[in-house]
Design an enzyme around this catalytic site. Structure first.
Site, PDB file in Angstrom:
ATOM      1  N   GLU A 104     -15.004   7.568  -4.154  1.00 32.96           N
ATOM      2  CA  GLU A 104     -15.005   6.750  -2.941  1.00 32.96           C
ATOM      3  C   GLU A 104     -15.555   7.569  -1.777  1.00 32.96           C
ATOM      4  OE1 GLU A 104     -11.646   4.589  -0.069  1.00 32.96           O
ATOM      5  OE2 GLU A 104     -11.061   6.150  -1.500  1.00 32.96           O
ATOM      6  N   LYS A 128     -14.872  -3.197  -0.260  1.00 33.53           N
ATOM      7  CA  LYS A 128     -13.433  -3.134  -0.526  1.00 33.53           C
ATOM      8  C   LYS A 128     -12.752  -4.362   0.057  1.00 33.53           C
ATOM      9  CE  LYS A 128      -9.613   0.191  -0.381  1.00 33.53           C
ATOM     10  NZ  LYS A 128      -9.224   1.551   0.045  1.00 33.53           N
ATOM     11  N   CYS A 178     -10.165   2.778  -4.715  1.00 36.64           N
ATOM     12  CA  CYS A 178      -8.910   3.474  -4.430  1.00 36.64           C
ATOM     13  C   CYS A 178      -7.687   2.562  -4.516  1.00 36.64           C
ATOM     14  CB  CYS A 178      -8.997   4.138  -3.056  1.00 36.64           C
ATOM     15  SG  CYS A 178      -7.750   5.435  -2.810  1.00 36.64           S
TER      16      CYS A 178
END
Length: 400
Positions: free
Chosen positions: A222, A283, A332
């Protein structure tokens, strides 16, 4: 908490924890909550809250707010103390049983890491609700009843075991040679800006090395490239396009979107470079109090602090198609979210930057939650990381 800390210590010496040891420590951990005297329930919850979630405060180091770390740690303890105080008010089975079963549905501000079942992620015990319920019932019978009644507890424990754990991970992996990058880049903003050129150059070298080693795919962490890829600060975009003819590149980067009124939105994104073409997913599930904030706190935070809660959320989770094999993308925090796994993805790519929270137990908690969901939904997870070990996480009890 015991399985997490035992795993943390052993992995710091490159040792894998035994599933039997995890099973025993997990049962002990659940028993310590199940049988806590009601006059001590706040204190037990307080210390569990601090030991479980103290790491949440460590990200404040990078916003010049280290003075708030003790307050946040204590706040975590007080919150869990009140949860235990309310939920464990009676020492009867029905109340304690319901409390432990329902605790994973407690998601303050969307934070969904309060999952007691995850202590069994690397154990022989099943991680579904039925297995967890049987484990609780087994402990109650074994400790509260005498003589032949204890046999009922043993029977419950036997049925709580996961007999579908045959380790066939080799057959379960995709027919691709996948390189999981593991970087070691500090989260210090001054360092990142000062050393951006050398950090990005090292990532490019890692890709070239993977090409030389004849990998089909490389997955970088990430925010490996923590600037927009089309900005003046990133001179490697054309290099990535060229290299993508030899290897599929999955990499985290910042994405900037300029609106018609001149406003800019920023996204935490994962890019795929494949045969000279680029695609990305933003995300969707942002980190509470990190990448997003409750609306009622925004005016206060924006007045005193800058840089927190500055990301926009993507619209939908998505799949990258690699050699006609579908990999669901998670960034994540998303990889440890129950909703992400709702469609039972076979293969998952997770990219993480754990520099915010190390040194701490956070990477172990994340790994156990991903293992928990891998077992629950039958997924194989490819996890590329910064400042924590990269791993392939399978649905089976093994070192992975």
């Amino acid at each position: 908490m015991l399985p997490f800390y035992a795993q943390w210590v052993l992995e710091s010496y490159d040792k894998a924890i035994s599933p039997l040891l995890v099973s025993l420590l997990g049962l002990f951990s659940i028993a310590s909550v199940l049988f806590v005297p009601k006059n001590r329930r706040f204190g037990v919850g307080f210390f569990i809250g601090m030991l479980w979630f103290y790491w949440i405060s460590l990200g404040l180091r990078y916003f010049d707010m280290s003075f708030l770390i003790p307050l946040v740690v204590i706040a975590c303890g007080i919150f869990m103390g009140f949860v235990f105080y309310i939920g464990l008010w009676c020492e009867c089975l029905i109340v304690r049983f319901a409390f432990l079963l329902l605790l994973s549905y407690l998601t303050p501000f969307g934070f969904d890491w309060i999952v007691p079942e995850s202590v069994f992620a690397y154990s022989y015990i099943g991680v579904d609700k039925l297995s967890f319920a049987l484990s609780i019932l087994a402990l109650w019978i074994l400790f509260k009843y005498k003589t032949w009644w204890k046999l009922g507890g043993v029977i419950c424990l036997v049925f709580a075991l996961d007999f579908g754990l045959k380790d066939s991970k080799i057959q379960n992996l995709p027919p691709l040679k996948i390189k999981l990058a593991q970087s070691a880049v500090s989260q210090d903003f001054d360092y990142r800006m000062r050393e951006a050129k050398s950090i990005f150059s090292e990532h490019i070298s890692d890709i070239q090395k993977a090409i030389n080693e004849e990998y089909d795919v490389i997955i970088l962490p990430e925010s490996a490239f923590y600037v927009p890829l089309d900005s003046q600060y990133f001179p490697y975009f054309d290099s990535l396009l060229e290299m993508s003819h030899k290897i599929v590149i999955i990499v985290g980067a910042l994405r900037e979107e300029i609106h018609t009124d001149g406003r800019a939105s920023y996204f935490n994104s994962t890019y795929k470079f494949d045969k000279g073409k680029v695609s990305f997913y933003d995300k969707v599930h942002l980190v509470p109090f990190g990448e997003t904030l409750p609306s009622f706190l925004l005016p206060l935070v924006n007045t005193f602090f800058q840089g927190i809660g500055g990301f926009s959320a993507g619209k939908d989770f998505g799949y990258f198609d690699i050699a006609e094999i579908k990999f669901k993308n998670a960034i994540c925090y998303e990889g440890s979210n129950r909703g992400f796994y709702a469609d039972y993805p076979q293969y998952v790519i997770v990219t993480s930057n754990n520099a915010w929270f190390v040194p701490s137990i956070e990477p172990i908690l994340q790994k156990n939650l991903m293992k928990y969901y891998a077992r629950l939904y039958g997924s194989v997870i490819f996890h590329a990381t910064n400042l924590s070990p990269a791993a392939i996480i399978t649905p089976f009890v093994s070192s992975r």
